[in-house]
Design a protein around this motif. Sequence first.
Motif, short mmCIF file in Angstrom:
data_model
loop_
_atom_site.label_atom_id
_atom_site.label_comp_id
_atom_site.label_asym_id
_atom_site.label_seq_id
_atom_site.Cartn_x
_atom_site.Cartn_y
_atom_site.Cartn_z
N TRP A 1 0.66 -1.31 0.04
CA TRP A 1 -0.06 0.00 0.13
C TRP A 1 0.87 1.47 0.06
O TRP A 1 0.61 2.26 -0.79
N GLU B 1 1.66 1.30 -3.71
CA GLU B 1 0.72 1.51 -4.62
C GLU B 1 -0.42 2.35 -4.47
O GLU B 1 -1.37 2.35 -5.28
N PRO C 1 -5.95 0.88 -1.35
CA PRO C 1 -7.41 0.60 -2.49
C PRO C 1 -8.49 1.22 -1.91
O PRO C 1 -8.54 1.59 -0.74
N ASN D 1 -11.32 -0.02 -1.41
CA ASN D 1 -12.05 -0.75 -0.25
C ASN D 1 -10.79 -1.63 0.65
O ASN D 1 -10.79 -2.67 0.09
N PRO D 2 -10.08 -0.87 1.45
CA PRO D 2 -9.26 -1.79 2.03
C PRO D 2 -9.67 -2.87 2.82
O PRO D 2 -9.07 -4.09 2.54
N TRP E 1 -10.26 -5.45 0.38
CA TRP E 1 -9.15 -6.07 -0.29
C TRP E 1 -8.41 -7.14 0.60
O TRP E 1 -7.94 -8.23 0.04
#
Lengths: 433, 111
Positions: free
Chosen positions: A59, A62, A65, A67-68, A71
């Motif tokens: 993370w 990148e 996301p 919706n952690p 994910w």
Amino acid sequence: MTALPDHDRSAAAREAAAAAAAAGEAYVRIVAALIRVTGDWTLAEDCAQEALTLALQRWPAEGVPANPGGWLMTVARNRAVDTLRRASVERRKLRELAVLAFTADRAGAVAAEEVTDAMLDGTADPVADDRLRLIFTCCHPALALEARVALTLRTICAVPTTDIARAFLVSESTMTRRLTRAKQRIADAGIPYRVPNGPALTERLPGVLAVLYLLFTRGYTAGGEPAFAEEAIRLARLLTRLMPGQAEVDALLALFLLQHSRREARRGPDGGLLSLERQDRSRWDHAAIAEALALLPASGQDGPYALQARIAACHATALPGHGHAAASRTDWRTIARLYDRLARLQPTPVIELNRAIAHGYAHGPAEGLALLARARAGGALDGYPLAVAAEADLTARHGDHARAAALFRQAATLTHSEPERRALLTRAHELAP
Amino acid sequence: MKYLMFVCTDPEPDTDPTNEPDIHVWVADNDARGRRLQGSELAPASAATTVRVRRGELLLSDGPFAETQEVIVGFDLLECADLDEAVEVARAHPMARAGRLELRPLAGLRP
């Protein structure tokens, strides 16, 4: 790790912090859901841990996301599917694991809002129920009380094993073995992973509340782990939302909030513990007190936590004013009556001791000393520093300062807590310099 | 899960006098539900033989396991979904009040 320009690094740090917060919230839900489907605690924890590790690697570079929670659940679930395939487990579990993907998306959505109205009006999210199931399983009475507390800290609060070991005064490897044994026992003895219903719920709820109470106490006592008190409050808050309308659950949260509201005022400048009447009441957390008072159930069939919370509320509402002025305005007669009721429900020596103290303030030191003598008659309070300190305090107010000072010194030799010892010696010195 | 329930006496019984259940009702109820697979009272402790093998040598002694004061007086083999169900079955047994019951899952027979 490659070197980043400063602004990138701070952005990455913020990302990582946000990721960690999201992950912490999702972790317990993921563990709970995987346990429900696989029935395997170790597998569930390992997979959730691996997903978390992967997230912390990826993370920062990148980005987190959208919706952690989802994910993490997807990664953890895939790990579980891989492991179970290799173990060639029956197809049913694998099919059920596949369904978890849908639940994961909802989990992510719920995590952002913490607790939704749906949970409050009874159409609770199944993920929330997973956590409630986990709490009841960790607190099952067929486990030893200490194992229950340790398992709750590890599995529900995600407290590192090394911190739990420190609180229990054992080595990390000993605590690891105890946790492993507790999880093994859940599987071997057939302890179910569910919230009991009907009369069984009424029977089991006190066990859950007792674990939270112990957790809080371990955080609150002098030299305890303060984070445990915060965790106990967090869990009690969660329980009030997951089980609305349970008076003793509301009362326990109220009790925690009232005790915790004094955390900033409990110690003097020298670090010594201050008794209630010596605390600066402006330093109490008045928002927490207001929340607690609103939580207190309407008077009725009070259980032990409601009675304790009402007593704590009497102390907390002895306002306005500071120090002795406020303490003298404390409604000791009501407190004494509440202790009478509590002693009928739980006739333990410590409650009898507190009852004697309350009567001593409400009806004079002679009355208090008489009740104290009765509380100590069984011998269970022998060598208990607070019993000696109580006798010292009552004796001082009865007018015998020399004897009171000697008793405070005796209490000081009995306590194992350095701040307590200093506070007792100060009292002795004030009475007989 | 299958649980073997040992029915034991208590060396210092503190018998609970409330709602004394009837053993015949308990047996009939659990047999009818298919939860009690088998069970029996046992002959007195004086008829027991304890078997041990140490260093290849067979050691027999008369009487029950010597270091326990409580005595196993019966057993039941139960088929229950989980420990909570087994505990409910055990709590309804009369000896839960006068003695004690030990629930031991049979290993390796979980569904």
